[in-house]
Design a protein around this motif. Structure first.
Motif, mmCIF file in Angstrom:
data_model
loop_
_atom_site.group_PDB
_atom_site.id
_atom_site.type_symbol
_atom_site.label_atom_id
_atom_site.label_comp_id
_atom_site.label_asym_id
_atom_site.label_seq_id
_atom_site.Cartn_x
_atom_site.Cartn_y
_atom_site.Cartn_z
ATOM 1 N N THR A 33 -22.215 76.199 -25.299
ATOM 2 C CA THR A 33 -22.430 74.957 -26.024
ATOM 3 C C THR A 33 -21.504 73.861 -25.504
ATOM 4 O O THR A 33 -20.617 74.105 -24.692
ATOM 5 C CB THR A 33 -22.186 75.154 -27.529
ATOM 6 O OG1 THR A 33 -20.826 75.575 -27.740
ATOM 7 C CG2 THR A 33 -23.129 76.203 -28.097
ATOM 8 N N VAL A 34 -21.726 72.686 -26.018
ATOM 9 C CA VAL A 34 -20.937 71.518 -25.618
ATOM 10 C C VAL A 34 -20.117 71.021 -26.802
ATOM 11 O O VAL A 34 -20.609 70.983 -27.931
ATOM 12 C CB VAL A 34 -21.857 70.387 -25.117
ATOM 13 C CG1 VAL A 34 -21.082 69.090 -24.903
ATOM 14 C CG2 VAL A 34 -22.554 70.806 -23.839
ATOM 15 N N THR A 35 -18.879 70.680 -26.558
ATOM 16 C CA THR A 35 -18.045 69.992 -27.543
ATOM 17 C C THR A 35 -17.878 68.543 -27.088
ATOM 18 O O THR A 35 -17.373 68.283 -25.993
ATOM 19 C CB THR A 35 -16.667 70.650 -27.688
ATOM 20 O OG1 THR A 35 -16.846 71.976 -28.197
ATOM 21 C CG2 THR A 35 -15.790 69.870 -28.651
ATOM 22 N N LEU A 36 -18.345 67.621 -27.918
ATOM 23 C CA LEU A 36 -18.297 66.204 -27.580
ATOM 24 C C LEU A 36 -17.095 65.559 -28.263
ATOM 25 O O LEU A 36 -16.908 65.698 -29.470
ATOM 26 C CB LEU A 36 -19.586 65.521 -28.032
ATOM 27 C CG LEU A 36 -19.842 64.096 -27.546
ATOM 28 C CD1 LEU A 36 -19.990 64.067 -26.032
ATOM 29 C CD2 LEU A 36 -21.103 63.535 -28.207
ATOM 30 N N THR A 37 -16.266 64.897 -27.481
ATOM 31 C CA THR A 37 -15.104 64.202 -28.031
ATOM 32 C C THR A 37 -15.082 62.766 -27.514
ATOM 33 O O THR A 37 -15.765 62.426 -26.552
ATOM 34 C CB THR A 37 -13.787 64.887 -27.631
ATOM 35 O OG1 THR A 37 -13.631 64.792 -26.198
ATOM 36 C CG2 THR A 37 -13.777 66.349 -28.035
ATOM 37 N N GLY A 38 -14.291 61.918 -28.162
ATOM 38 C CA GLY A 38 -14.184 60.550 -27.701
ATOM 39 C C GLY A 38 -13.606 59.640 -28.759
ATOM 40 O O GLY A 38 -12.953 60.097 -29.710
ATOM 41 N N LYS A 39 -13.895 58.356 -28.613
ATOM 42 C CA LYS A 39 -13.335 57.365 -29.509
ATOM 43 C C LYS A 39 -14.362 56.266 -29.765
ATOM 44 O O LYS A 39 -15.166 55.931 -28.887
ATOM 45 C CB LYS A 39 -12.062 56.758 -28.905
ATOM 46 C CG LYS A 39 -11.222 55.961 -29.860
ATOM 47 C CD LYS A 39 -9.844 55.687 -29.272
ATOM 48 C CE LYS A 39 -8.918 55.046 -30.297
ATOM 49 N NZ LYS A 39 -7.537 54.916 -29.795
#
Length: 379
Positions: A33-39
């Protein structure tokens, strides 16, 4: 003594094996799976937008940024996802992302402040004209399904209703419209970017976030699930999943594909006693097709392509309705793929619509019977 030690050793070995299996299984799930992070920030100033909503459009999958605008959204499937980000007073941003490999991905979202409506007449909240138009908008958004009476728009005051001189009724929202569906168990947050109603036809678009309501007891929880199954039957999601599994007939659908002009034996279709009969069109203008004829593998295991260069005509054989054919009185839908294909998941989630057009029975789906894209049927 030796026997006891042997039992203890075997028991310890089994515990260690179970723990290792659980750890490996968890790692395998995370690895796929993908873990999406950011701001999330203001486009002009770069200042963080605290507690902004970050979600997969048309789904229950989402999160809130923290006080510094940082967000994290885990366990996303690889493939295409349309992300949406909203914050009060700002224009909602939608962006399609494609993940071909699992892991941690970083995406920064920059929002711009909302713009006021221009060039239209906006009615005051208590205006009688507004109340009349509000009834039309409510009817068109909620629909007329068996669940409509259990749906309610909780904050109609956020609607900016307008009328053009040519008779078009329009609407936009100053902040998300909240629709509570107590038939299916969802609270829907709808950013209405555009709504246009004219001559009995409606178009609307925007971003949609589903939130699960908390049932008051197990009876209500069970009823919601049963109603969701009813809403799924005959839906677009059901149709596409049936195409992918090559079970259209078993699931109650008949699909016909328009034959290209260059391949038709006859250019016109005869009538029978002045009646437009489906039987006169088959093998001439249209041909019955199975799901396997329409579905192709995608680049990833999580996606499929529904491919048709010509229009599809769909009948729901479990639902009586109007159609152009006198010998086929079942719910009728036309589907057109301007690009010749669209990208879907095996569960029927349209992840890349490619501008597909839908008219007829399935084009009448509204919020009272709408399920989130990530809804799963019982296996």
């Amino acid at each position: 003594m030796n026997f006891c030690n042997k039992n203890f050793f075997v028991k310890s070995l089994l515990i260690a094996f179970v723990q290792l299996f659980a750890l490996t299984h968890t790692f395998a799930q995370q690895a796929g799976t993908v873990t999406l992070t950011g701001k999330v920030t203001d486009e002009k100033t770069g200042k963080p937008l605290p507690f902004a909503n970050v979600f997969v459009n048309n789904s229950t999958i989402g999160t809130n940024a923290d006080e510094n605008g940082n967000y994290k959204l885990a366990n996303l499937a690889i493939g295409n996802l349309e992300m949406a980000v909203s914050f009060l007073g700002y224009e909602t941003v939608k962006q399609t992302l494609r993940f071909e490999q699992p892991g941690v991905k970083t995406v920064l979202f920059k929002l711009k402040e909302g713009m006021e409506l221009q060039g239209v007449t906006v009615y005051a909240r208590k205006n009688k004209r507004r109340e009349k138009n509000l009834k039309i908008i409510t009817r068109e958004l909620l629909g007329n399904s068996k669940f409509s009476k259990q749906c309610k728009i909780m904050n109609p005051q956020v609607l900016r209703i307008s009328e053009d001189d040519d008779g078009h009724l329009g609407a936009q929202t100053t902040k998300p419209l909240i629709i509570e569906n107590y038939a299916l168990g969802y609270r829907i947050h709808q950013d209405l970017d555009d709504f246009d109603y004219f001559s009995g036809k409606v178009y609307y678009g925007g971003s949609t976030r589903f939130e699960l309501l908390v049932p008051k007891d197990n009876v209500q929880k069970k009823q919601w699930r049963e109603n969701q199954k009813v809403a799924y039957q005959g839906s677009l999601k059901h149709l596409i999943a049936s195409m992918v599994s090559d079970s259209l007939q078993e699931q109650g659908f008949k699909v016909y594909q328009v034959i290209p002009d260059s391949m038709r034996m006859f250019k016109s279709v005869r009538s029978t006693n002045g009646l437009n009969m489906l039987s006169n069109h088959v093998h001439n203008r249209i041909e019955a097709v199975r799901g396997m004829r329409l579905v192709r593998p995608g680049e990833l295991e999580t996606e499929r392509l529904v491919v048709s260069m010509t229009q599809l005509e769909v009948f729901n054989m479990n639902k009586r309705g109007r159609s152009p054919y006198s010998d086929m009185g079942y719910a009728y839908t036309q589907i057109t793929l301007p690009q010749g294909y669209m990208v879907v998941t095996p569960q029927g989630w349209v992840v890349m619509p490619m501008g597909f057009e839908i008219a007829g029975d399935l084009g009448n789906d509204r919020f009272s019977s709408l399920l989130p894209a990530d809804w799963k049927r019982d296996e």
